[in-house]
Design a protein around this motif. Structure first.
Motif, short mmCIF file in Angstrom:
data_model
loop_
_atom_site.label_atom_id
_atom_site.label_comp_id
_atom_site.label_asym_id
_atom_site.label_seq_id
_atom_site.Cartn_x
_atom_site.Cartn_y
_atom_site.Cartn_z
N UNK A 514 -33.68 10.55 -32.00
CA UNK A 514 -33.93 11.34 -30.80
C UNK A 514 -34.24 10.36 -29.68
N UNK A 515 -34.12 10.83 -28.44
CA UNK A 515 -34.12 9.89 -27.33
C UNK A 515 -35.37 9.94 -26.46
N UNK A 516 -36.41 10.62 -26.94
CA UNK A 516 -37.60 10.79 -26.11
C UNK A 516 -38.29 9.48 -25.77
N UNK A 517 -38.45 8.60 -26.77
CA UNK A 517 -39.23 7.39 -26.53
C UNK A 517 -38.51 6.42 -25.58
N UNK A 518 -37.22 6.27 -25.74
CA UNK A 518 -36.51 5.32 -24.88
C UNK A 518 -36.43 5.84 -23.44
N UNK A 519 -36.27 7.15 -23.27
CA UNK A 519 -36.20 7.71 -21.92
C UNK A 519 -37.55 7.63 -21.23
N UNK A 520 -38.62 7.90 -21.98
CA UNK A 520 -39.96 7.87 -21.39
C UNK A 520 -40.41 6.47 -21.01
N UNK A 521 -39.66 5.45 -21.45
CA UNK A 521 -40.00 4.08 -21.08
C UNK A 521 -39.60 3.76 -19.64
N UNK A 522 -38.84 4.66 -19.01
CA UNK A 522 -38.37 4.42 -17.65
C UNK A 522 -39.14 5.31 -16.67
N UNK A 523 -39.67 4.68 -15.64
CA UNK A 523 -40.43 5.42 -14.63
C UNK A 523 -39.52 6.39 -13.87
N UNK A 524 -40.05 7.56 -13.59
CA UNK A 524 -39.33 8.50 -12.73
C UNK A 524 -38.39 9.42 -13.45
N UNK A 525 -38.18 9.22 -14.77
CA UNK A 525 -37.28 10.08 -15.53
C UNK A 525 -38.10 11.14 -16.26
N UNK A 526 -37.75 12.40 -16.05
CA UNK A 526 -38.45 13.50 -16.71
C UNK A 526 -37.66 13.92 -17.95
N UNK A 527 -38.30 13.87 -19.11
CA UNK A 527 -37.63 14.21 -20.38
C UNK A 527 -38.19 15.51 -20.96
N UNK A 528 -37.29 16.37 -21.43
CA UNK A 528 -37.67 17.59 -22.15
C UNK A 528 -36.68 17.82 -23.28
N UNK A 529 -37.13 18.55 -24.30
CA UNK A 529 -36.29 18.78 -25.47
C UNK A 529 -36.31 20.25 -25.84
N UNK A 530 -35.20 20.75 -26.37
CA UNK A 530 -35.14 22.15 -26.80
C UNK A 530 -34.27 22.27 -28.04
N UNK A 537 -32.11 27.71 -21.89
CA UNK A 537 -31.91 28.36 -20.60
C UNK A 537 -33.09 28.13 -19.65
N UNK A 538 -34.30 28.15 -20.19
CA UNK A 538 -35.48 27.92 -19.36
C UNK A 538 -35.50 26.50 -18.81
N UNK A 539 -35.24 25.53 -19.69
CA UNK A 539 -35.29 24.13 -19.27
C UNK A 539 -34.19 23.83 -18.25
N UNK A 541 -32.65 25.98 -16.22
CA UNK A 541 -32.98 26.65 -14.96
C UNK A 541 -34.04 25.87 -14.19
N UNK A 542 -35.05 25.37 -14.91
CA UNK A 542 -36.09 24.59 -14.25
C UNK A 542 -35.58 23.29 -13.70
N UNK A 543 -34.73 22.60 -14.47
CA UNK A 543 -34.20 21.31 -14.02
C UNK A 543 -33.29 21.48 -12.81
N UNK A 544 -32.44 22.50 -12.84
CA UNK A 544 -31.48 22.68 -11.74
C UNK A 544 -32.15 23.15 -10.46
N UNK A 545 -33.37 23.67 -10.57
CA UNK A 545 -34.07 24.13 -9.37
C UNK A 545 -35.14 23.14 -8.91
N UNK A 546 -35.24 22.00 -9.60
CA UNK A 546 -36.26 21.01 -9.23
C UNK A 546 -35.60 19.73 -8.74
N UNK A 547 -36.40 18.84 -8.19
CA UNK A 547 -35.92 17.57 -7.67
C UNK A 547 -36.07 16.48 -8.71
N UNK A 548 -35.49 15.34 -8.42
CA UNK A 548 -35.65 14.17 -9.27
C UNK A 548 -34.60 14.07 -10.36
N UNK A 549 -34.83 13.17 -11.30
CA UNK A 549 -33.91 12.94 -12.42
C UNK A 549 -34.50 13.57 -13.68
#
Length: 573
Positions: A514-530, A537-539, A541-549
């Motif tokens: 899984x890619x959580x640890x490597x992604x969280x090593x980079x500043x500014x990247x928001x990681x979520x898993x489902x 659908x929730x994640x 919808x939230x990502x497409x309506x929010x800013x950032x990476x």
């Protein structure tokens, strides 16, 4: 331009002349890899007031970033690197650009020929590495006063013109002698004065143009008017900046249409617009086997579906292929008439014929049955592609990965829903690498929000580009990446070779990552898993309506995917 042009030595002067002529030709997006041999080019680019530099340590990722920029930019991106194996890392993206009809300028620094011929350090035959994948190759001599600044500018402008006209990569190889830094080495007064005068000229040294407007031939027009059953197929239109005009023309042409995902137009149409589901649906193939078209008009490049080409080989249809490049794009060996022109001008000719033919079948019930089956099952690739298309805002750019991802998106068709989302892909040679870098390249051109969907193995190929995503986050870009992780390359499970279980892992390359640890090593990247449809659908919808990476890892079950793909093939129309 206080420090420009650089005149400390002949290598830096030539680099300044070349960079300035590139800028005069509107080549101002420089994707630069670090190195000593190309230091004169980097210095000239840095000090030129019109040039924007995008530096990155990994040449392969950098080149895919430039490829992404080329898909949306009106000007041509430039790639530059040092000598040796650096340029070989450009090769995959250059091959993709060449096959996709996308222009790039590749400016490689080299060692002088006497060093290349004697196996000096960091030398290869740079001219042959990508020669088969460019439309033009310019091999310059090492800087010398025998070649005037005017003639050098003419050579550079001519090379740029080839890229513009042919919509293909061009390679400029520049051997440079030391000194490469700001060490002074005399240049004759006469040569320097004339070279400096060339910087004051307005505009490019050579301007290249090409016009390919098509006028419908009378006999062909009559044949199309008299035809009883026409199928209009729209293939890959990568690099087209005027898709809204294609959309307008296609809406006015009342014949059955098969729109490939790579056309960038597929989701702007629905069944009510005479849209035909693609030939990966066996039920669609059956209908066209029973009702073969009199004429197929194929606009643009190759399709995703190999079943389309298998169909062409089995059926003796007249096929008119309209393309703006002299590539065959004919895996079905079926072209009977090839027209090289601006495809939009051909479509405008079709509009004037006022054709009006209904599809052989109205597909609404068939499509809705499949849609219901997808909604009933677990989180699968068809569910992901369907729900993204039905929920993504029109202001988004969508980049679709390869393998089963692109096929899942290509299979989607709607009864009545239309979306103006811009769709991009890398289907020139259909590699699975470089997609994250391509996404960042797309974002270099504008600040539109963008979404990338790719598989786990594809993401692994581009882990170096996480540094690019970090830079994009710091620059305020709005990017979403969805990684569909089923812990293997699952397309092989859909092929007949999947029966050979003993060595199948050599193809599917299963893993437990899984890619959580490597992604969280980079500043500014928001990681979520489902792992469920509701959470997905929730994640999203939230990502497409929010800013950032935002990066979403969607965990899917390979057995569920396989079962759904098989079930979808049992639907009766």
């Amino acid at each position: 331009m206080d420090k420009f042009p650089l005149t400390e030595n002949l290598s830096r002067l030539w680099a300044s002349i070349i960079v300035d002529e590139l800028a005069k030709n509107s080549i101002t997006q420089f994707y630069t890899a670090p190195g000593m041999r190309n230091a004169p080019v980097l210095a000239a680019a840095h000090y030129h007031e019109l040039v924007d530099t995008f530096s990155y340590f990994d040449e392969r990722a950098l080149s895919y970033r430039a490829l992404g920029r080329s898909k949306v930019s009106d000007s041509i991106p430039l790639l530059t690197c040092t000598s040796g194996t650096a340029m070989a890392n450009f090769a995959p993206a250059i091959i993709e650009a060449n096959k996709s009809g996308l222009p790039l300028i590749i400016l490689t620094a080299d060692r002088p020929s006497e060093l290349v011929k004697t196996d000096s350090n960091q030398t290869i035959d740079q001219l042959s590495v990508i020669a088969d994948h460019t439309c033009y190759n310019l091999s310059l001599e090492a800087p010398n006063e025998a070649l005037s600044a005017t003639r050098l500018r003419t050579l550079i402008s001519t090379a740029i013109g080839r890229a513009k006209i042919n919509k293909r990569p061009v390679h400029i190889n520049l051997p440079l002698r030391e000194p490469l830094d700001s060490t002074s080495k005399s240049i004759s007064k006469d040569y320097l004065e004339k070279a400096l005068e060339s910087f004051n000229a307005n505009g490019a040294k050579v301007i290249s143009s090409a016009y390919q407007t098509y006028q419908m031939e009378f006999e062909l027009g009559q044949k199309l008017v008299e035809a009883k059953n026409i199928l209009l197929v729209i293939g890959k239109l990568d690099g087209k900046k005027d898709l809204e005009h294609y959309q307008d023309a296609l809406m006015k042409i009342k014949v059955p249409k098969y729109l490939d995902l790579t056309s960038g137009l597929k989701y702007q149409f629905c069944l009510e617009d005479y849209l035909t589901p693609n030939f990966d649906h066996p039920e669609v193939l059956d209908v066209y086997e029973q009702n073969p078209p009199d004429i197929i008009i194929h606009i643009g490049g190759r399709l995703v579906s190999k079943h389309y080409y298998n169909y062409l080989e089995r059926n003796n249809c007249e096929l008119i292929h309209v393309t703006n490049v002299d590539f065959d794009h004919d895996p079905g060996f079926s072209n009977t008439h090839k027209i090289i022109c601006d495809p939009l001008s051909f479509l405008n000719g079709l509009v004037k014929l006022e054709l009006n033919q209904a599809p052989p079948v109205m597909w609404h019930d068939f499509v809705e049955k499949k849609r219901a089956i997808i909604e009933e099952e677990e989180l699968t690739q068809p569910f992901i592609s369907k729900n993204i298309i039905e929920n993504i805002d029109d202001n988004y750019d969508l980049l679709v990965g390869n393998s089963t991802i692109v096929r899942s998106f290509d299979n989607f068709v709607s009864s009545s829903y239309r979306s103006n989302v811009n769709v991009f892909s890398n289907r020139g040679v259909s590699g699975i690498e470089g997609f994250v870098a391509t996404l960042v390249g797309l974002s270099d051109e504008n600040n539109k929000p963008k979404l990338l969907v790719l598989g786990d193995i594809s993401f692994k190929h581009d882990l170096n580009s996480l540094y690019m995503l970090e830079e994009a986050a710091n620059a305020g870009k709005n990017l979403t990446v969805i990684i569909i992780n089923n812990f293997q390359g699952d397309i092989f499970n859909l092929l007949p070779i999947s029966k050979e279980k003993e060595f199948l892992p050599l193809l599917t390359t299963p893993h437990k990552d899984r890619f959580d640890r490597i992604i969280k090593a980079f500043d500014g990247l928001t990681y979520q898993c489902c792992e469920t449809k509701n959470d997905f659908n929730k994640l999203v919808a939230g990502a497409l309506s929010s800013k950032g990476v935002n990066i979403i890892e969607a965990i899917t079950n390979n057995e569920s995917n396989l079962a759904l793909f098989k079930k979808l093939k049992t639907v009766k129309r």
